[in-house]
Motif scaffolding. Structure first.
Motif, mmCIF file in Angstrom:
data_model
loop_
_atom_site.group_PDB
_atom_site.id
_atom_site.type_symbol
_atom_site.label_atom_id
_atom_site.label_comp_id
_atom_site.label_asym_id
_atom_site.label_seq_id
_atom_site.Cartn_x
_atom_site.Cartn_y
_atom_site.Cartn_z
ATOM 1 N N GLY A 43 0.958 -1.140 0.059
ATOM 2 C CA GLY A 43 -0.086 -0.042 0.102
ATOM 3 C C GLY A 43 0.716 1.312 0.025
ATOM 4 O O GLY A 43 0.524 2.289 -0.701
ATOM 5 N N GLN A 44 1.742 1.269 0.750
ATOM 6 C CA GLN A 44 2.793 2.337 0.863
ATOM 7 C C GLN A 44 3.612 2.659 -0.662
ATOM 8 O O GLN A 44 3.806 3.669 -0.942
ATOM 9 C CB GLN A 44 3.882 2.122 1.864
ATOM 10 N N TYR A 45 3.771 1.546 -1.241
ATOM 11 C CA TYR A 45 4.251 1.583 -2.467
ATOM 12 C C TYR A 45 3.475 2.403 -3.567
ATOM 13 O O TYR A 45 3.654 3.242 -4.134
ATOM 14 C CB TYR A 45 4.857 0.407 -2.980
ATOM 15 N N GLU A 46 2.145 1.747 -3.614
ATOM 16 C CA GLU A 46 1.307 2.279 -4.580
ATOM 17 C C GLU A 46 0.962 3.806 -4.025
ATOM 18 O O GLU A 46 0.698 4.720 -5.183
ATOM 19 C CB GLU A 46 0.000 1.524 -4.443
ATOM 20 N N LYS A 47 0.843 4.039 -2.835
ATOM 21 C CA LYS A 47 0.623 5.565 -2.452
ATOM 22 C C LYS A 47 1.690 6.492 -2.937
ATOM 23 O O LYS A 47 1.612 7.420 -3.335
ATOM 24 C CB LYS A 47 0.624 5.618 -0.753
ATOM 25 N N THR A 48 3.106 5.808 -2.778
ATOM 26 C CA THR A 48 4.134 6.750 -3.224
ATOM 27 C C THR A 48 4.295 6.884 -4.492
ATOM 28 O O THR A 48 4.440 8.184 -5.287
ATOM 29 C CB THR A 48 5.240 6.128 -2.491
ATOM 30 N N GLU A 51 2.270 5.622 -7.055
ATOM 31 C CA GLU A 51 0.972 5.546 -7.860
ATOM 32 C C GLU A 51 0.921 4.569 -8.847
ATOM 33 O O GLU A 51 0.581 4.856 -10.028
ATOM 34 C CB GLU A 51 0.737 7.052 -8.360
ATOM 35 N N SER A 52 1.321 3.516 -8.424
ATOM 36 C CA SER A 52 1.473 2.210 -9.440
ATOM 37 C C SER A 52 1.746 0.984 -8.762
ATOM 38 O O SER A 52 1.973 1.039 -7.532
ATOM 39 C CB SER A 52 2.619 2.362 -10.407
#
Length: 318
Positions: free
Chosen positions: A105-110, A112-113
């Motif tokens: 989730g943190q990766y997607e948030k940072t 945006e993919s």
């Protein structure tokens, strides 16, 4: 008042699941899967430790092993160590899946993919390693409880439940014994998480993007099946080493094995090149099925939370 309140409140698609709930759902999914596959896990463990002093196998096949357990110990023999299996999921799986979903989730948030292959692998290694260190004591108790039935009555430890096992190990052998096999357990967990969680994420992306299949139960099931097969093949040798180390006895102050590499070298030399994959059928039925059930349960728990609690109908799962 109500109008301004609704303006300040983010739309359902932007609402996120609390981090604590990610850990809870991860553990709950693991426990549900463990209860279903426990008989296969018992057979797998017995197959891995079923070698006589002459190097011969005690069982001809996984089915023979299951038959022998059932005949000598009854149905409950196939559920030996269930309390330890449940506590293991509550510690190990809660930690690894919670960390994995959080970092995802943190990766997607940072960025945006969705995570790249390398990012998924790194996240899997971190989540698996930390989870293994947390769960090693229950792993030791589980292996011993599952293997106990094959020992002569006079040599059995006869732990009554996981808490009895943990307390007796500390009392009789010291706290350090709870972390016996911690290294192969951690390496195995890193391999499992890279193979299982990282591949699952990538398989889903392949079905979604390359085959243009919308995320849903079919994609999730197919991805978990492929992930389970890959995880079985890559992690089994280290699982064999871990099992032998955690179930071994110390005779006259001398351990049977000095480490993971020593286990694998002795196993290959005495039992053959393919011996590290001994019990692969119950191992796949155990780990492969557990992978499928755990990921599907986690997907459904996540989907239902977003749909019924956050009001987000578009979220299909992880």
């Amino acid at each position: 008042m109500s109008e301004s309140k609704s303006k300040a409140e983010p739309p359902p698609s932007q609402k996120q699941m609390p981090n604590a709930l990610k850990f809870f759902f991860g553990g709950l999914a693991g426990i549900c899967g463990a209860i279903i596959v426990q008989p296969f896990d018992v057979v797998k463990t017995r197959m891995q430790v079923s070698v006589t002093s002459s190097g011969k196998n005690e069982f001809n096949s996984s089915f023979h092993c299951a038959q022998t357990i059932f005949a000598s110990e009854g149905v409950l023999g196939l559920y030996r160590g269930l309390s330890a299996a449940i506590l293991r999921q509550a510690t190990y799986t809660t930690t690894r899946l919670g960390i994995y979903t959080y970092l995802n989730g943190q990766y997607e948030k940072t960025y945006e993919s969705k995570p790249t292959v390398l990012a998924s692998m790194l996240i899997g290694v971190v989540a698996g390693s930390i989870g293994a260190m947390v769960g090693t004591p229950t792993e030791v108790a589980l292996i011993r409880m599952q293997a106990d039935g094959r020992l002569p009555p006079a040599e059995r430890r006869n732990y009554t439940n996981v808490f009895n096992a943990l307390s007796r190990v500390i009392k009789e052998e010291g706290v350090a014994s709870l972390y016996r096999g911690c290294f192969p357990t951690t390496v195995r967990a890193a391999i499992v998480n890279v193979s299982q969680l990282a591949s699952y994420t990538q398989f889903k992306m392949f079905f979604n993007k390359q085959l243009n299949m919308p995320d849903g139960f079919k994609v999730q099931f197919a991805s978990s099946m492929l992930s389970g097969l890959l995880t079985t093949l890559t992690s089994m040798p280290m699982d064999m080493a871990k099992t032998r180390i955690q179930s071994m006895k110390i005779v006259d102050g001398k351990a049977e094995y000095s480490g993971s590499l020593d286990v694998l070298l002795k196993v290959v030399r005495k039992e053959g090149v393919f011996a590290p994959w001994k019990g692969i059928t119950p191992y796949f039925l155990r780990l492969g099925q557990h992978t499928i059930y755990t990921l599907l349960f986690l997907e459904q728990f996540t989907r239902m939370y977003y749909k019924y609690v956050l009001g987000d109908d578009k979220r299909t799962g992880l």
